[in-house]
Motif scaffolding. Sequence first.
Motif, PDB file in Angstrom:
ATOM      1  N   ASP A 121      45.112  23.095  77.971  1.00  0.00           N
ATOM      2  CA  ASP A 121      45.557  21.923  77.250  1.00  0.00           C
ATOM      3  C   ASP A 121      46.839  21.905  76.856  1.00  0.00           C
ATOM      4  N   SER A 122      47.927  21.171  77.009  1.00  0.00           N
ATOM      5  CA  SER A 122      49.202  21.038  76.675  1.00  0.00           C
ATOM      6  C   SER A 122      49.322  20.999  75.147  1.00  0.00           C
ATOM      7  N   GLN A 123      48.376  20.567  74.630  1.00  0.00           N
ATOM      8  CA  GLN A 123      48.331  20.083  73.034  1.00  0.00           C
ATOM      9  C   GLN A 123      47.904  21.268  71.860  1.00  0.00           C
ATOM     10  N   ALA A 124      47.296  22.280  72.826  1.00  0.00           N
ATOM     11  CA  ALA A 124      46.554  23.409  72.248  1.00  0.00           C
ATOM     12  C   ALA A 124      47.577  24.637  71.986  1.00  0.00           C
ATOM     13  N   MET A 125      47.449  25.313  70.989  1.00  0.00           N
ATOM     14  CA  MET A 125      48.354  26.521  70.655  1.00  0.00           C
ATOM     15  C   MET A 125      48.136  27.559  71.564  1.00  0.00           C
ATOM     16  N   THR A 126      48.146  27.597  72.907  1.00  0.00           N
ATOM     17  CA  THR A 126      47.535  28.914  73.800  1.00  0.00           C
ATOM     18  C   THR A 126      48.766  29.221  74.454  1.00  0.00           C
ATOM     19  N   ALA A 127      48.621  30.593  75.180  1.00  0.00           N
ATOM     20  CA  ALA A 127      49.519  31.317  75.833  1.00  0.00           C
ATOM     21  C   ALA A 127      48.948  31.842  77.163  1.00  0.00           C
ATOM     22  N   ALA A 128      49.816  32.699  78.109  1.00  0.00           N
ATOM     23  CA  ALA A 128      49.406  33.293  79.249  1.00  0.00           C
ATOM     24  C   ALA A 128      50.248  34.781  78.852  1.00  0.00           C
ATOM     25  N   HIS A 129      49.371  35.799  78.902  1.00  0.00           N
ATOM     26  CA  HIS A 129      50.011  36.903  78.779  1.00  0.00           C
ATOM     27  C   HIS A 129      49.437  37.859  80.031  1.00  0.00           C
ATOM     28  N   ALA A 149      55.524  30.291  66.180  1.00  0.00           N
ATOM     29  CA  ALA A 149      54.352  29.790  66.361  1.00  0.00           C
ATOM     30  C   ALA A 149      53.350  30.854  66.663  1.00  0.00           C
ATOM     31  N   VAL A 150      52.224  30.445  66.243  1.00  0.00           N
ATOM     32  CA  VAL A 150      51.124  31.350  66.552  1.00  0.00           C
ATOM     33  C   VAL A 150      50.158  30.787  67.671  1.00  0.00           C
ATOM     34  N   VAL A 151      49.957  31.702  68.630  1.00  0.00           N
ATOM     35  CA  VAL A 151      49.237  31.348  69.955  1.00  0.00           C
ATOM     36  C   VAL A 151      48.200  32.213  70.038  1.00  0.00           C
ATOM     37  N   ARG A 152      47.076  31.739  70.833  1.00  0.00           N
ATOM     38  CA  ARG A 152      45.973  32.225  71.281  1.00  0.00           C
ATOM     39  C   ARG A 152      46.216  32.836  72.798  1.00  0.00           C
ATOM     40  N   ILE A 153      45.912  33.982  73.424  1.00  0.00           N
ATOM     41  CA  ILE A 153      46.108  34.189  74.598  1.00  0.00           C
ATOM     42  C   ILE A 153      44.795  33.711  75.198  1.00  0.00           C
TER      43      ILE A 153
END
Length: 192
Positions: A121-129, A149-153
Amino acid sequence: MTFDTTDDRLSPARPASSRERRVRKTLFAAAIASVLLAGCASPYHPQGWEATSSPPPVAATGKSGSKPGKKESARRDASIKRKAADTRASASPMGKPRRGEATYYASYFEGRPTASGEPYDSQAMTAAHKTLPFGTKVKVTALDSGETAVVRINDRGPFVDGRIIDLSRKAAEQLGMVHEGAAEVQLQVLGQ
């Protein structure tokens, strides 16, 4: 009542038909494939794999079919939990900042499943690690602007040298890196 002993199916000397040869070749190929694939069913996984996601290996006691005792089972479970904790600790040291290049997902990935199974979801605060466990919260700071920015993996990647995180578009906008496409950032693991 008499039995016909000249039945072609019972005669070992008759030559095999082309259909029988195909069936034999298919069965032989299936047997070879099953032997080769059996090696893929290993309970051992590479570093970083969640040890608790697969059943623990059975301890060898020397007795066939015997179950481990309560002490042995508890010791094994504690060992597995300790190894899983060590793996998570090595992958995500709390407070230790890391620096590298951040990029963000292209719109092409919208709705596609991430490695965690949830759709991107481009509007969620997420990321890939690459190694941090799913659900880990990470503070990302753009080094040139100081924006955070605070993101969730929830995904794995990026798999390009020098890049340490792939961000959702919303996180990239918050850091002010959408026009450049990439930015030098510092990561700090906040927890899960």
